[in-house]
Design a protein around this motif. Structure first.
Motif, PDB file in Angstrom:
ATOM      1  N   PRO A 185      -7.173  -1.780  -3.358  1.00 40.31           N
ATOM      2  CA  PRO A 185      -6.337  -2.861  -3.904  1.00 40.31           C
ATOM      3  C   PRO A 185      -4.916  -2.379  -3.695  1.00 40.31           C
ATOM      4  CG  PRO A 185      -7.008  -1.481  -5.782  1.00 40.31           C
ATOM      5  CD  PRO A 185      -7.794  -0.962  -4.265  1.00 40.31           C
ATOM      6  N   PRO A 186      -3.772  -3.245  -3.858  1.00 38.74           N
ATOM      7  CA  PRO A 186      -2.339  -2.865  -3.821  1.00 38.74           C
ATOM      8  C   PRO A 186      -2.023  -1.938  -4.781  1.00 38.74           C
ATOM      9  CG  PRO A 186      -2.434  -5.074  -4.804  1.00 38.74           C
ATOM     10  CD  PRO A 186      -3.969  -4.535  -4.435  1.00 38.74           C
ATOM     11  N   ARG A 187      -1.071  -1.089  -4.285  1.00 41.29           N
ATOM     12  CA  ARG A 187      -0.485   0.000  -5.229  1.00 41.29           C
ATOM     13  C   ARG A 187       0.773   0.007  -5.700  1.00 41.29           C
ATOM     14  NH1 ARG A 187      -5.239   2.660  -6.956  1.00 41.29           N
ATOM     15  NH2 ARG A 187      -6.536   2.730  -5.155  1.00 41.29           N
ATOM     16  N   TYR A 188       1.678  -0.838  -4.635  1.00 38.76           N
ATOM     17  CA  TYR A 188       2.875  -1.254  -4.925  1.00 38.76           C
ATOM     18  C   TYR A 188       3.253  -2.579  -5.045  1.00 38.76           C
ATOM     19  CZ  TYR A 188       4.028   3.639  -3.795  1.00 38.76           C
ATOM     20  OH  TYR A 188       4.096   5.129  -3.826  1.00 38.76           O
ATOM     21  N   CYS A 189       4.083  -3.245  -5.889  1.00 38.20           N
ATOM     22  CA  CYS A 189       4.390  -4.654  -5.941  1.00 38.20           C
ATOM     23  C   CYS A 189       5.336  -4.886  -4.513  1.00 38.20           C
ATOM     24  CB  CYS A 189       5.420  -4.922  -7.110  1.00 38.20           C
ATOM     25  SG  CYS A 189       5.968  -6.608  -7.092  1.00 38.20           S
ATOM     26  N   HIS A 190       4.734  -5.955  -3.883  1.00 40.71           N
ATOM     27  CA  HIS A 190       5.414  -6.380  -2.501  1.00 40.71           C
ATOM     28  C   HIS A 190       6.617  -7.058  -2.773  1.00 40.71           C
ATOM     29  CE1 HIS A 190       3.539 -10.324  -3.654  1.00 40.71           C
ATOM     30  NE2 HIS A 190       4.734 -10.723  -2.688  1.00 40.71           N
TER      31      HIS A 190
ATOM     32  N   PRO B 270     -16.289  -2.830 -11.098  1.00 41.18           N
ATOM     33  CA  PRO B 270     -17.206  -3.212 -10.117  1.00 41.18           C
ATOM     34  C   PRO B 270     -17.323  -4.472  -9.441  1.00 41.18           C
ATOM     35  CG  PRO B 270     -18.097  -2.236 -12.238  1.00 41.18           C
ATOM     36  CD  PRO B 270     -16.781  -2.442 -12.425  1.00 41.18           C
ATOM     37  N   VAL B 271     -16.809  -5.606 -10.170  1.00 42.95           N
ATOM     38  CA  VAL B 271     -16.516  -7.064  -9.551  1.00 42.95           C
ATOM     39  C   VAL B 271     -15.382  -7.025  -8.986  1.00 42.95           C
ATOM     40  CG1 VAL B 271     -18.306  -7.927 -11.316  1.00 42.95           C
ATOM     41  CG2 VAL B 271     -15.719  -7.995 -12.024  1.00 42.95           C
ATOM     42  N   GLY B 272     -14.412  -6.121  -8.929  1.00 46.34           N
ATOM     43  CA  GLY B 272     -13.170  -6.425  -8.150  1.00 46.34           C
ATOM     44  C   GLY B 272     -11.945  -5.690  -8.815  1.00 46.34           C
ATOM     45  N   TRP B 273     -10.768  -5.994  -8.729  1.00 51.55           N
ATOM     46  CA  TRP B 273      -9.467  -4.992  -9.233  1.00 51.55           C
ATOM     47  C   TRP B 273      -8.630  -5.835 -10.013  1.00 51.55           C
ATOM     48  CZ3 TRP B 273      -5.154  -6.636  -6.899  1.00 51.55           C
ATOM     49  CH2 TRP B 273      -5.608  -7.315  -5.610  1.00 51.55           C
ATOM     50  N   SER B 274      -7.734  -5.263 -10.630  1.00 54.74           N
ATOM     51  CA  SER B 274      -6.444  -6.042 -11.039  1.00 54.74           C
ATOM     52  C   SER B 274      -5.272  -4.985 -10.985  1.00 54.74           C
ATOM     53  CB  SER B 274      -6.719  -6.397 -12.672  1.00 54.74           C
ATOM     54  OG  SER B 274      -6.760  -5.292 -13.356  1.00 54.74           O
ATOM     55  N   ALA B 275      -4.105  -5.569 -10.670  1.00 55.95           N
ATOM     56  CA  ALA B 275      -2.812  -4.645 -10.509  1.00 55.95           C
ATOM     57  C   ALA B 275      -1.810  -5.352 -11.228  1.00 55.95           C
ATOM     58  CB  ALA B 275      -2.586  -4.447  -9.112  1.00 55.95           C
ATOM     59  N   VAL B 276      -1.034  -4.515 -12.166  1.00 52.44           N
ATOM     60  CA  VAL B 276      -0.147  -5.072 -12.933  1.00 52.44           C
ATOM     61  C   VAL B 276       1.267  -4.488 -12.700  1.00 52.44           C
ATOM     62  CG1 VAL B 276       0.792  -5.430 -15.327  1.00 52.44           C
ATOM     63  CG2 VAL B 276      -1.629  -5.399 -14.915  1.00 52.44           C
ATOM     64  N   CYS B 277       2.322  -5.294 -12.183  1.00 55.49           N
ATOM     65  CA  CYS B 277       3.497  -4.982 -12.140  1.00 55.49           C
ATOM     66  C   CYS B 277       4.587  -5.441 -13.285  1.00 55.49           C
ATOM     67  CB  CYS B 277       4.305  -5.651 -10.919  1.00 55.49           C
ATOM     68  SG  CYS B 277       5.974  -5.612 -10.787  1.00 55.49           S
TER      69      CYS B 277
ATOM     70  N   ARG C 299       0.832  -1.340   0.097  1.00 58.57           N
ATOM     71  CA  ARG C 299       0.113   0.107   0.051  1.00 58.57           C
ATOM     72  C   ARG C 299       0.819   1.246   0.189  1.00 58.57           C
ATOM     73  NH1 ARG C 299      -2.553   3.532   3.623  1.00 58.57           N
ATOM     74  NH2 ARG C 299      -4.353   4.424   2.768  1.00 58.57           N
ATOM     75  N   CYS C 300       1.866   1.241   1.019  1.00 55.66           N
ATOM     76  CA  CYS C 300       2.687   2.521   0.986  1.00 55.66           C
ATOM     77  C   CYS C 300       4.026   2.446   0.418  1.00 55.66           C
ATOM     78  CB  CYS C 300       2.750   3.112   2.520  1.00 55.66           C
ATOM     79  SG  CYS C 300       3.961   1.886   3.356  1.00 55.66           S
ATOM     80  N   GLY C 301       4.492   1.209   0.156  1.00 60.64           N
ATOM     81  CA  GLY C 301       5.779   1.126  -0.498  1.00 60.64           C
ATOM     82  C   GLY C 301       6.977   0.935   0.447  1.00 60.64           C
ATOM     83  N   ASP C 302       6.865   1.142   1.606  1.00 62.05           N
ATOM     84  CA  ASP C 302       7.740   1.136   2.837  1.00 62.05           C
ATOM     85  C   ASP C 302       8.172  -0.547   3.053  1.00 62.05           C
ATOM     86  OD1 ASP C 302       8.026   3.942   2.914  1.00 62.05           O
ATOM     87  OD2 ASP C 302       6.679   3.816   4.806  1.00 62.05           O
ATOM     88  N   PRO C 303       9.535  -0.536   3.597  1.00 60.17           N
ATOM     89  CA  PRO C 303       9.899  -1.902   4.035  1.00 60.17           C
ATOM     90  C   PRO C 303       8.882  -2.420   4.972  1.00 60.17           C
ATOM     91  CG  PRO C 303      11.786  -0.478   3.996  1.00 60.17           C
ATOM     92  CD  PRO C 303      10.478   0.580   3.812  1.00 60.17           C
ATOM     93  N   VAL C 304       8.838  -3.737   4.843  1.00 57.81           N
ATOM     94  CA  VAL C 304       8.414  -4.291   5.972  1.00 57.81           C
ATOM     95  C   VAL C 304       9.131  -5.363   6.755  1.00 57.81           C
ATOM     96  CG1 VAL C 304       6.348  -6.431   6.384  1.00 57.81           C
ATOM     97  CG2 VAL C 304       6.110  -4.788   4.309  1.00 57.81           C
ATOM     98  N   THR C 305       9.227  -5.033   7.996  1.00 54.86           N
ATOM     99  CA  THR C 305      10.018  -5.661   8.629  1.00 54.86           C
ATOM    100  C   THR C 305       9.481  -6.348   9.934  1.00 54.86           C
ATOM    101  OG1 THR C 305      10.813  -3.696  10.080  1.00 54.86           O
ATOM    102  CG2 THR C 305      11.984  -4.169   8.130  1.00 54.86           C
TER     103      THR C 305
ATOM    104  N   GLY D 124      -2.227   0.949   9.743  1.00 53.96           N
ATOM    105  CA  GLY D 124      -3.021   1.777   8.869  1.00 53.96           C
ATOM    106  C   GLY D 124      -3.152   1.077   7.309  1.00 53.96           C
ATOM    107  N   CYS D 125      -2.080   0.696   7.058  1.00 47.68           N
ATOM    108  CA  CYS D 125      -2.225   0.028   5.667  1.00 47.68           C
ATOM    109  C   CYS D 125      -2.763  -1.288   5.677  1.00 47.68           C
ATOM    110  CB  CYS D 125      -0.496  -0.426   5.129  1.00 47.68           C
ATOM    111  SG  CYS D 125       0.290   1.316   4.984  1.00 47.68           S
ATOM    112  N   ALA D 126      -2.620  -2.015   6.678  1.00 49.70           N
ATOM    113  CA  ALA D 126      -3.464  -3.386   6.957  1.00 49.70           C
ATOM    114  C   ALA D 126      -4.950  -3.095   6.883  1.00 49.70           C
ATOM    115  CB  ALA D 126      -2.912  -4.237   8.169  1.00 49.70           C
TER     116      ALA D 126
END
Length: 64
Positions: free
Chosen positions: A32-37, A49-56, A10-16, A23-25
Motif C-alpha cells: 500500500p502507499p505510505r505517503y500522501c501523493h 486480509p482483503v486489502g488495505w486502507s491508508a488515511v491522510c 512510497r518513498c515521499g520524494d518529489p515526482v518529476t 523501484g517504487c513502482a
C-alpha cells in the motif's frame, strides 16, 4: 500557498518528469502507499486480509 508538485506515495520524494521511481513502482504493485501523493504526509496504513486502507489527515482515506 498552493503547490502542484506531486510526491511518490512510497518513498515521499518529489515526482518529476525526469526522475522515475522504478523501484517504487514495482514495490507498489504489492504494497500500500505510505505517503500522501498530494501533501507528502506519512499516512496511517492498515493492511487487512482483503486489502488495505491508508488515511491522510489532510486528504482522507484511500482503499485498495
Amino acid at each position: 500557498m498552493t503547490t502542484t508538485e506531486l510526491w511518490c506515495d512510497r518513498c515521499g520524494d518529489p515526482v518529476t518528469a525526469g526522475a522515475a521511481h522504478p523501484g517504487c513502482a514495482s514495490a507498489r504493485q504489492l504494497e500500500p502507499p505510505r505517503y500522501c501523493h498530494r501533501c507528502r504526509r506519512r499516512m496511517k496504513v492498515q493492511v487487512l486480509p482483503v486489502g488495505w486502507s491508508a488515511v491522510c489527515v489532510e486528504h482522507g482515506e484511500i482503499r485498495g
